[in-house]
Scaffold this active site. Structure first.
Site, PDB file in Angstrom:
ATOM      1  N   CYS A  49       0.838  -1.205   0.000  1.00 46.88           N
ATOM      2  CA  CYS A  49       0.000   0.000   0.000  1.00 46.88           C
ATOM      3  C   CYS A  49       0.874   1.257   0.000  1.00 46.88           C
ATOM      4  O   CYS A  49       1.594   1.521   0.961  1.00 46.88           O
ATOM      5  CB  CYS A  49      -0.897  -0.041   1.239  1.00 46.88           C
ATOM      6  SG  CYS A  49      -1.744   1.494   1.624  1.00 46.88           S
ATOM      7  N   CYS A 104       0.249   3.686   2.836  1.00 45.29           N
ATOM      8  CA  CYS A 104       0.762   3.104   4.081  1.00 45.29           C
ATOM      9  C   CYS A 104       2.266   3.336   4.196  1.00 45.29           C
ATOM     10  O   CYS A 104       2.771   3.680   5.273  1.00 45.29           O
ATOM     11  CB  CYS A 104       0.491   1.598   4.144  1.00 45.29           C
ATOM     12  SG  CYS A 104      -1.245   1.149   4.155  1.00 45.29           S
TER      13      CYS A 104
END
Length: 151
Positions: free
Chosen positions: A73, A76
């Site tokens: 991600c 992230c």
């Protein structure tokens, strides 16, 4: 005696998962686990998985910020340094843990994580606040302060 008035704070060793009591006035002195000698309040994110998550959060009296994330991600990965800086700024009043949702699907499922990154503030093993999405450090710090965590 209330937890706030207690002379000791219970935390959990991030390595051996042993419950350890630390005198409140010694929290800033870099306490170590008496069993395995690992830092109890490292001032950096602690990686947890399905095996360690419940034990760690349940045995820790300090507030715990949980960062649910995944390595694939992009948001992230960009939010990771923000979480690490918050761990440093709020230590020793806050423990920050990272939970890789791919490696800990049980914890992620139990918390109903639908988007990542998601941060969850926990006290006494219970969720008290949640916020989804990457955010700048200032916003995260304000959110933590609103949740009663002091730097």
């Amino acid at each position: 005696m209330s937890a706030a008035a207690s002379p000791n704070v219970q935390t959990c060793c991030p390595s051996c998962l042993r419950a350890v009591r630390v005198p409140r006035e010694r929290l800033a002195d870099a306490p170590r686990c008496p069993a395995c000698k690992v830092a109890l309040l490292p001032g950096s994110p602690i990686e947890l998985d399905d095996r360690s998550f419940d034990t760690f959060v349940r045995q820790t009296e300090l507030p715990v910020l949980v960062d649910f994330w995944a390595p694939w991600c992009g948001p992230c990965r960009s939010f990771g340094p923000v979480v690490a800086e918050a761990a440093s700024r709020f230590a020793p009043n806050l423990l920050v843990v990272k939970v890789n949702t791919d490696a800990a699907p049980v914890a992620a499922g139990r918390f109903g994580i639908r988007s990542i990154p998601t941060v969850v503030l926990m006290r006494g093993g219970r969720e008290t606040a949640r916020q989804a999405g990457a955010q700048p450090l200032g916003s995260l710090c304000e959110w933590l302060a609103a949740g009663g965590v002091s730097a």
